[in-house]
Design an enzyme around this catalytic site. Structure first.
Site, PDB file in Angstrom:
ATOM      1  N   ARG A   1     -46.738 -36.736 -14.780  1.00 50.63           N
ATOM      2  CA  ARG A   1     -45.904 -36.887 -15.983  1.00 50.63           C
ATOM      3  C   ARG A   1     -45.625 -38.373 -16.255  1.00 50.63           C
ATOM      4  NH1 ARG A   1     -40.593 -33.772 -15.729  1.00 50.63           N
ATOM      5  NH2 ARG A   1     -40.364 -34.876 -17.698  1.00 50.63           N
TER       6      ARG A   1
ATOM      7  N   GLN B   1     -31.427 -38.029 -22.482  1.00 51.90           N
ATOM      8  CA  GLN B   1     -31.899 -37.072 -21.475  1.00 51.90           C
ATOM      9  C   GLN B   1     -33.318 -37.407 -21.045  1.00 51.90           C
ATOM     10  OE1 GLN B   1     -30.861 -32.823 -22.821  1.00 51.90           O
ATOM     11  NE2 GLN B   1     -30.705 -34.056 -24.643  1.00 51.90           N
ATOM     12  N   ASN B   2     -33.914 -38.409 -21.668  1.00 51.03           N
ATOM     13  CA  ASN B   2     -35.322 -38.682 -21.396  1.00 51.03           C
ATOM     14  C   ASN B   2     -35.493 -39.523 -20.148  1.00 51.03           C
ATOM     15  OD1 ASN B   2     -35.782 -37.236 -23.633  1.00 51.03           O
ATOM     16  ND2 ASN B   2     -36.276 -38.965 -24.955  1.00 51.03           N
TER      17      ASN B   2
ATOM     18  N   HIS C   1     -30.430 -37.983 -17.184  1.00 49.09           N
ATOM     19  CA  HIS C   1     -31.333 -37.157 -16.373  1.00 49.09           C
ATOM     20  C   HIS C   1     -32.222 -38.007 -15.477  1.00 49.09           C
ATOM     21  CE1 HIS C   1     -30.977 -33.434 -19.233  1.00 49.09           C
ATOM     22  NE2 HIS C   1     -29.854 -33.729 -18.601  1.00 49.09           N
TER      23      HIS C   1
ATOM     24  N   GLY D   1     -33.447 -34.823 -31.530  1.00 46.42           N
ATOM     25  CA  GLY D   1     -34.577 -34.213 -30.818  1.00 46.42           C
ATOM     26  C   GLY D   1     -34.224 -33.558 -29.502  1.00 46.42           C
ATOM     27  N   THR D   2     -33.156 -32.784 -29.493  1.00 46.74           N
ATOM     28  CA  THR D   2     -32.868 -32.035 -28.270  1.00 46.74           C
ATOM     29  C   THR D   2     -32.579 -30.584 -28.610  1.00 46.74           C
ATOM     30  OG1 THR D   2     -31.488 -31.858 -26.298  1.00 46.74           O
ATOM     31  CG2 THR D   2     -30.421 -32.777 -28.246  1.00 46.74           C
ATOM     32  N   SER D   3     -33.067 -29.680 -27.754  1.00 48.58           N
ATOM     33  CA  SER D   3     -32.832 -28.258 -27.993  1.00 48.58           C
ATOM     34  C   SER D   3     -31.460 -27.841 -27.468  1.00 48.58           C
ATOM     35  CB  SER D   3     -33.919 -27.429 -27.315  1.00 48.58           C
ATOM     36  OG  SER D   3     -33.844 -27.590 -25.919  1.00 48.58           O
TER      37      SER D   3
ATOM     38  N   ASN E   1     -33.415 -33.212 -36.264  1.00 44.11           N
ATOM     39  CA  ASN E   1     -34.398 -32.396 -35.552  1.00 44.11           C
ATOM     40  C   ASN E   1     -35.419 -31.885 -36.570  1.00 44.11           C
ATOM     41  OD1 ASN E   1     -35.673 -30.329 -33.831  1.00 44.11           O
ATOM     42  ND2 ASN E   1     -33.860 -30.555 -32.535  1.00 44.11           N
TER      43      ASN E   1
ATOM     44  N   GLU F   1     -36.521 -28.943 -36.497  1.00 47.27           N
ATOM     45  CA  GLU F   1     -36.129 -27.559 -36.811  1.00 47.27           C
ATOM     46  C   GLU F   1     -34.657 -27.356 -36.502  1.00 47.27           C
ATOM     47  OE1 GLU F   1     -37.607 -25.249 -32.821  1.00 47.27           O
ATOM     48  OE2 GLU F   1     -39.139 -25.843 -34.264  1.00 47.27           O
TER      49      GLU F   1
HETATM   50  P1  NAD Z   1     -36.684 -29.822 -25.350  1.00 45.01           P
HETATM   51  O1  NAD Z   1     -38.129 -29.921 -25.011  1.00 45.01           O
HETATM   52  O2  NAD Z   1     -35.926 -28.655 -24.865  1.00 45.01           O
HETATM   53  O3  NAD Z   1     -36.489 -29.848 -26.954  1.00 45.01           O
HETATM   54  C1  NAD Z   1     -37.091 -30.809 -27.760  1.00 45.01           C
HETATM   55  C2  NAD Z   1     -36.421 -30.780 -29.124  1.00 45.01           C
HETATM   56  O4  NAD Z   1     -36.983 -31.820 -29.909  1.00 45.01           O
HETATM   57  C3  NAD Z   1     -36.631 -29.481 -29.913  1.00 45.01           C
HETATM   58  O5  NAD Z   1     -35.375 -29.072 -30.448  1.00 45.01           O
HETATM   59  C4  NAD Z   1     -37.605 -29.873 -31.020  1.00 45.01           C
HETATM   60  O6  NAD Z   1     -37.408 -29.137 -32.208  1.00 45.01           O
HETATM   61  C5  NAD Z   1     -37.256 -31.338 -31.203  1.00 45.01           C
HETATM   62  N1  NAD Z   1     -38.328 -32.182 -31.721  1.00 45.01           N
HETATM   63  C6  NAD Z   1     -39.658 -32.139 -31.415  1.00 45.01           C
HETATM   64  N2  NAD Z   1     -40.297 -33.115 -32.049  1.00 45.01           N
HETATM   65  C7  NAD Z   1     -39.367 -33.814 -32.756  1.00 45.01           C
HETATM   66  C8  NAD Z   1     -39.426 -34.945 -33.596  1.00 45.01           C
HETATM   67  N3  NAD Z   1     -40.567 -35.580 -33.870  1.00 45.01           N
HETATM   68  N4  NAD Z   1     -38.285 -35.412 -34.154  1.00 45.01           N
HETATM   69  C9  NAD Z   1     -37.095 -34.778 -33.903  1.00 45.01           C
HETATM   70  N5  NAD Z   1     -36.983 -33.686 -33.123  1.00 45.01           N
HETATM   71  C10 NAD Z   1     -38.103 -33.221 -32.556  1.00 45.01           C
HETATM   72  O7  NAD Z   1     -36.077 -31.210 -24.885  1.00 45.01           O
HETATM   73  P2  NAD Z   1     -34.635 -31.596 -24.349  1.00 45.01           P
HETATM   74  O8  NAD Z   1     -33.603 -30.916 -25.195  1.00 45.01           O
HETATM   75  O9  NAD Z   1     -34.616 -33.058 -24.217  1.00 45.01           O
HETATM   76  O10 NAD Z   1     -34.504 -30.974 -22.887  1.00 45.01           O
HETATM   77  C11 NAD Z   1     -35.549 -30.829 -22.022  1.00 45.01           C
HETATM   78  C12 NAD Z   1     -35.350 -31.479 -20.675  1.00 45.01           C
HETATM   79  O11 NAD Z   1     -36.622 -31.995 -20.389  1.00 45.01           O
HETATM   80  C13 NAD Z   1     -34.431 -32.634 -20.552  1.00 45.01           C
HETATM   81  O12 NAD Z   1     -33.834 -32.488 -19.328  1.00 45.01           O
HETATM   82  C14 NAD Z   1     -35.330 -33.877 -20.489  1.00 45.01           C
HETATM   83  O13 NAD Z   1     -34.846 -34.778 -19.508  1.00 45.01           O
HETATM   84  C15 NAD Z   1     -36.642 -33.349 -20.022  1.00 45.01           C
HETATM   85  N6  NAD Z   1     -37.839 -33.895 -20.667  1.00 45.01           N
HETATM   86  C16 NAD Z   1     -37.933 -35.238 -20.904  1.00 45.01           C
HETATM   87  C17 NAD Z   1     -39.070 -35.743 -21.516  1.00 45.01           C
HETATM   88  C18 NAD Z   1     -39.138 -37.227 -21.760  1.00 45.01           C
HETATM   89  O14 NAD Z   1     -38.533 -37.996 -21.013  1.00 45.01           O
HETATM   90  N7  NAD Z   1     -39.853 -37.657 -22.819  1.00 45.01           N
HETATM   91  C19 NAD Z   1     -40.109 -34.895 -21.899  1.00 45.01           C
HETATM   92  C20 NAD Z   1     -39.986 -33.521 -21.624  1.00 45.01           C
HETATM   93  C21 NAD Z   1     -38.837 -33.039 -21.028  1.00 45.01           C
END
Ligand code: NAD
Length: 277
Positions: free
Chosen positions: A76, A108-109, A128, A212-214, A238, A240
């Site tokens: 990852r 959270q990223n 996170h 961009g968080t669910s 978001n 959606e």
């Molecule tokens: P999630 O995957 O649950 O949700 C992603 C959200 O982003 C969704 O609601 C979706 O509709 C929205 N989205 C997608 N593309 C978008 C865009 N271009 N613009 C705006 N919104 C957009 O992610 P989460 O809520 O962050 O939770 C998942 C967990 O996974 C967290 O704990 C996170 O730390 C981790 N995670 C992190 C990464 C990263 O660091 N990039 C990647 C995957 C998961």
């Protein structure tokens, strides 16, 4: 596109010295090519079975199969290191420059893109963790260590050789390290994940922009609830409708903005700049 109500709220917030907090999730990095956890890209195959992120990212899995968990995180991280910050990340770095101590980023990223875009640790909490760091799995010390230089980029289900595996030893006790990330069967804390500090920030926030968080994890919810309880403004960005969209609209003075973060955040930045001019 932002509507006139959002624009005037943002201009007023900027000119009135309001405290603005941005809470980001995996969606902001999706357009940089880093998959969110909802897509099939998050799977990892062990033996003949595909494991979901919620199964791989756990202490339980690490105890059972530390090497598989490490390989998944290094894979990852390899994806993240190939990616570049997008216009959404750059807009948040510019927002920090513009607002200074009135700005906080809570993310959270774990991908490192916010700091590569220019957001500083003074104004960011990574609730996170961070894929570029590791720590002693046994907790022998309070230190975070950078990921070793000699680790290769891994493709999906690539293995580590013996020398590479040894790079993952704790430099202090020579036991095993672990990725510096909050796992699904662990709790938030202040020491590693700035739990209390994030809630303190929420209690001082006048405008919270969620991007961009669910909303699947608990601290983001607590931050949003704290902000709403104090009567502050919630803006949800978001592609959606998510759980925060309804909370924003039902609060009476919040907004749901449907659109991609790389398009909407530069527009939000532009309104803040207009408010400060
Ligand atoms: P999630 O995957 O649950 O949700 C992603 C959200 O982003 C969704 O609601 C979706 O509709 C929205 N989205 C997608 N593309 C978008 C865009 N271009 N613009 C705006 N919104 C957009 O992610 P989460 O809520 O962050 O939770 C998942 C967990 O996974 C967290 O704990 C996170 O730390 C981790 N995670 C992190 C990464 C990263 O660091 N990039 C990647 C995957 C998961």
């Amino acid at each position: 596109m932002l509507n006139e109500n959002v624009k005037s709220m943002l201009r007023a917030a900027a000119s009135s010295k309001a405290a603005i907090t941005v809470l980001t999730g995996a969606g902001i990095s999706a357009e940089s090519g880093i998959p969110t956890f909802r897509g099939p890209e998050g799977y990892w195959t062990v033996g003949s079975r595909n494991y979901q992120p919620e199964e791989m990212g756990t202490v339980a899995m690490f105890r059972k199969a530390a090497r598989e968990v490490w390989k998944w995180y290094i894979y990852r991280r390899s994806v993240c290191r190939r990616a570049d910050p997008n216009q959404g990340h750059h807009a948040l770095a510019a927002m920090e420059q513009l607002l200074g101590d009135r700005f906080m980023l809570i993310s959270q990223n774990v991908d490192g893109l916010h700091s590569r875009a220019g957001n500083t640790s003074r104004h960011s909490f990574l609730i996170h963790g961070n894929l570029d760091l590791m720590r002693c799995a046994a907790g022998c010390c309070d230190e975070l260590f950078p990921m070793p230089e000699g680790l290769p980029a891994l493709e999906r289900n690539d293995d580590l050789n013996r020398d590479q595996w040894e790079l993952l030893q704790c430099p202090r006790c020579f036991g095993l390290t672990r990725p510096h990330v909050l796992w699904f069967d662990e709790y938030y804390d202040e020491r590693w994940y700035r739990y209390d500090s994030s809630l303190v920030v929420a209690r001082k926030t006048d405008v919270l922009i969620v991007v961009g968080t669910s909303g699947a994890t608990s601290l983001p919810h607590q931050i949003v609830m704290t902000v709403l309880d104090r009567g502050a403004v919630l803006v949800d960005v978001n592609i959606e409708r998510d759980i925060f969209a309804a909370m924003a609209e039902e609060s009476g003075k919040g907004f749901f903005i449907r659109g991609s973060s790389s398009e909407i955040l530069p527009q939000i930045l532009a309104e803040l700049e207009r408010g400060i001019e």
